[in-house]
Design an enzyme around this catalytic site. Structure first.
Site, PDB file in Angstrom:
ATOM      1  N   ASP A   1       0.699  -1.141   0.068  1.00  0.00           N
ATOM      2  CA  ASP A   1       0.056  -0.059  -0.047  1.00  0.00           C
ATOM      3  C   ASP A   1       0.899   1.130  -0.012  1.00  0.00           C
ATOM      4  O   ASP A   1       2.130   1.288   0.377  1.00  0.00           O
ATOM      5  CB  ASP A   1      -0.924   0.052   1.114  1.00  0.00           C
ATOM      6  CG  ASP A   1      -2.196   0.947   0.948  1.00  0.00           C
ATOM      7  OD1 ASP A   1      -2.221   1.635   0.215  1.00  0.00           O
ATOM      8  OD2 ASP A   1      -2.968   0.770   1.726  1.00  0.00           O
TER       9      ASP A   1
ATOM     10  N   ASP B   1      -3.534   7.175  -3.636  1.00  0.00           N
ATOM     11  CA  ASP B   1      -4.955   7.636  -3.882  1.00  0.00           C
ATOM     12  C   ASP B   1      -5.500   8.675  -2.719  1.00  0.00           C
ATOM     13  O   ASP B   1      -4.608   8.646  -1.584  1.00  0.00           O
ATOM     14  CB  ASP B   1      -5.890   6.704  -3.713  1.00  0.00           C
ATOM     15  CG  ASP B   1      -5.947   5.523  -2.541  1.00  0.00           C
ATOM     16  OD1 ASP B   1      -4.658   5.383  -2.138  1.00  0.00           O
ATOM     17  OD2 ASP B   1      -6.704   5.319  -2.229  1.00  0.00           O
TER      18      ASP B   1
ATOM     19  N   ALA C   1     -11.542   3.738   1.246  1.00  0.00           N
ATOM     20  CA  ALA C   1     -12.261   4.592   2.219  1.00  0.00           C
ATOM     21  C   ALA C   1     -13.496   3.908   2.931  1.00  0.00           C
ATOM     22  O   ALA C   1     -14.318   4.690   3.328  1.00  0.00           O
ATOM     23  CB  ALA C   1     -12.431   6.046   1.912  1.00  0.00           C
TER      24      ALA C   1
ATOM     25  N   CYS D   1     -13.183 -23.100  19.756  1.00  0.00           N
ATOM     26  CA  CYS D   1     -12.678 -22.941  18.427  1.00  0.00           C
ATOM     27  C   CYS D   1     -11.586 -24.050  18.191  1.00  0.00           C
ATOM     28  O   CYS D   1     -11.163 -24.651  19.284  1.00  0.00           O
ATOM     29  CB  CYS D   1     -11.498 -21.564  18.339  1.00  0.00           C
ATOM     30  SG  CYS D   1     -10.308 -21.621  16.968  1.00  0.00           S
TER      31      CYS D   1
HETATM   32  N1  GUN Z   1      -6.226   1.219   3.397  1.00  0.00           N
HETATM   33  C1  GUN Z   1      -7.430   1.248   3.909  1.00  0.00           C
HETATM   34  N2  GUN Z   1      -8.243   2.079   3.256  1.00  0.00           N
HETATM   35  C2  GUN Z   1      -7.719   2.557   2.091  1.00  0.00           C
HETATM   36  C3  GUN Z   1      -7.668   3.468   1.010  1.00  0.00           C
HETATM   37  O1  GUN Z   1      -8.740   3.916   0.654  1.00  0.00           O
HETATM   38  N3  GUN Z   1      -6.568   3.687   0.232  1.00  0.00           N
HETATM   39  C4  GUN Z   1      -5.464   3.213   0.328  1.00  0.00           C
HETATM   40  N4  GUN Z   1      -4.183   3.139  -0.447  1.00  0.00           N
HETATM   41  N5  GUN Z   1      -5.170   2.144   1.416  1.00  0.00           N
HETATM   42  C5  GUN Z   1      -6.263   2.146   2.450  1.00  0.00           C
HETATM   43 ZN    ZN Z   2      -8.395 -20.925  17.984  1.00  0.00          ZN
END
Ligand code: GUN
Ligand code: ZN
Length: 483
Positions: A90, A125, A192, A275
């Site tokens: 990211d 972004d 978002a 679990c």
């Molecule tokens: N991680 C959680 N939401 C977003 C997002 O809107 N854009 C990016 N690049 N990473 C994220």
């Molecule tokens: Zn567990």
């Protein structure tokens, strides 16, 4: 671009698919655990052994890290993290939205992500928060689109993801999806949405995801950015989301929270560990609570549960039982139920993707009446050829004096005996009839009547249903006795 996506099985708008990235394959739906190189509660190698085929990490962290920056450039991410699966990075956009300015440009982050050998790179972004008005959301979307175009122009050979933004505005989300489709992306994260999920705004989540999906190509792999709790995966997959990334397994562990497919529990309040994972079967709740290794053990459990839910969803898609799983999961929280009901409100769009035949259909209460299979049945029954005098028989008994005799099965409605063994009539299990399902079946009678104004209809329904049938099908003759 070297990202391809192949759909193999479908259910509702969900799919089981294969994402191929740089000759590596990821089965979808997939969970990409978030890896923070500074705090590896569970190592990428352990994740691999748990069946993880892809993970996500933040390029921004590597960029700023004195410990990892040079190593990542020299060895590449796969070397540093010791992981040979798909690694997505990211860009740091989310840090930007949470902590304010990030001193990095779109070009910088894209260059850096490629330099550290990321398999899937994300431009910078702008994640628009839910409280932004339409003007700001539109302006920020324009910036995001500009950066996506810039990324494509600068790095035409990169494996780029194209984030879909637009705030809470469905027209903007759809427009963003269309723009991404027109640029031929095979991989699109929906962005978002974290603040929506954190505040349980699942109804709006469903609205924005479905809007984005309307714009995107059906051949695009859709990643839901930051969706980490397993209780909402089934709902998201039903809308057509294919990938998730989760930091929840680690964040929750840090806060002493134990994830289950229906919600999470405080480890301090647990008397049992309900679990099947290795951690939970090797110690008691008390031992886990007091363990020096508690955070790591909780993270391992949390990740196990999260991955198991993804596997369950893939199986449900192959079995054609995703609606039943969505129904079950969305009853864990009233706000999830709101999301589920919103999904049902869009059933006409979902019906186009939903398979014509499935292994089974279980009735699970009134929501079931609004499922894709019921809607489709109501759309196809008008095509049944009919004589002039038509009997719809609740108990399946025929009668003399009618040209056509149809049986009746709620929540679907009237059907000719030749369809008795076909889906959905033949594969559906319903409990003792209730008002909701019989009303839904009556809607089927109405659509048949509308399509055949030349025929006369008699409904033979038995005493208990007479009043309801008279209400629902006022234009038919209603008999409650054997004819
Ligand atoms: N991680 C959680 N939401 C977003 C997002 O809107 N854009 C990016 N690049 N990473 C994220
Ligand atoms: Zn567990």
């Amino acid at each position: 671009m070297a990202i391809t996506f192949e759909v193999i099985h479908k259910d509702i708008a969900g799919r089981v698919g294969k994402l191929r990235v740089n000759d590596k394959t990821v089965r979808t739906p997939a969970l990409l655990p978030v890896v923070n190189p500074h705090l590896p509660l569970v190592t990428p190698r352990e994740m691999r052994e748990m069946g993880v085929e892809a993970l996500i990490t933040n390029a921004y962290i590597f960029r700023r890290s004195t410990e990892f920056h040079d190593r990542a450039l020299a060895e590449g991410l796969h070397g540093v993290l010791d992981f040979d699966g798909v690694i997505m990075t990211d860009s740091g956009s989310f840090q930007l939205s949470v902590y304010g300015e990030v001193e990095v440009s779109n070009r910088d982050t894209l260059e850096f992500q490629q330099a550290i050998k990321s398999d899937i790179v994300v431009p910078l972004d702008l994640p628009t928060p839910p409280d932004a008005g339409p003007g700001r959301a539109a302006r920020e979307l324009a910036v995001t689109m500009e950066r996506i175009r810039e990324a494509q122009a600068l790095f035409p050979d990169a494996n780029l993801a194209a984030p879909v933004q637009g705030g809470i505005f469905t027209d903007l989300r759809e427009e963003a999806g269309r723009a991404v489709r027109d640029l031929d992306f095979t991989f699109a994260p929906i962005g978002a949405v974290v603040p929506l999920m954190e505040s349980y705004r699942y109804k709006e989540l469903v609205q924005v995801v479905l809007a984005a999906k309307r714009g995107l190509s059906p051949g695009t792999a859709v990643h839901l950015f930051g969706a980490g709790h397993p209780s909402m995966f089934a709902l998201a997959v039903a809308m057509g989301c294919d990938l998730f990334d989760s930091a929840a397994y680690a964040l929750f562990a840090r806060e002493g929270r134990y994830i289950t497919p229906h919600g999470s529990l405080k480890i301090d309040e647990l008397a049992e560990l309900p679990c099947a994972c290795r951690v939970c079967r090797s110690m008691t709740a008390d031992e886990l609570r007091k363990s020096e290794d508690r955070e790591r053990l909780l993270a391992l459990h949390n990740l196990h549960v999260t991955l198991a839910e993804i596997a369950r969803i893939r199986q449900a898609i192959q079995d054609g039982t995703l609606w039943e799983l969505v129904d079950e999961r969305c009853r864990s929280h009233p706000r999830l139920l709101d999301g589920y009901r919103e999904l049902l409100a869009h059933v006409a769009e979902l019906e186009r993707d939903d398979p014509v035949s499935k292994r089974r259909f279980f009735y699970r209460g009134s929501e079931t009446c609004r499922r894709t299979e019921v809607l489709r049945f109501h759309e196809v029954i008008p095509r049944i050829p009919l004589g002039e005098r038509v009997l719809v028989s609740f108990d399946g008994q025929g009668a003399p004096g009618f040209d056509t005799v149809l049986n009746f099965k709620p929540p679907f409605g009237p059907y000719p005996v030749e369809l008795a063994e076909t889906f959905p009539v033949g594969q559906s299990e319903v409990p003792e009839w209730d008002d909701d399902m019989v009303r839904s079946g009556c809607a089927g009678i109405r659509s048949l009547m509308e399509a055949h104004p030349e025929s006369r209809f008699t409904v033979q329904c038995g005493e208990v249903w007479t009043r309801l049938v008279l209400e629902e099908v006022p234009d038919a003759e209603v008999l409650h006795e054997q004819v």
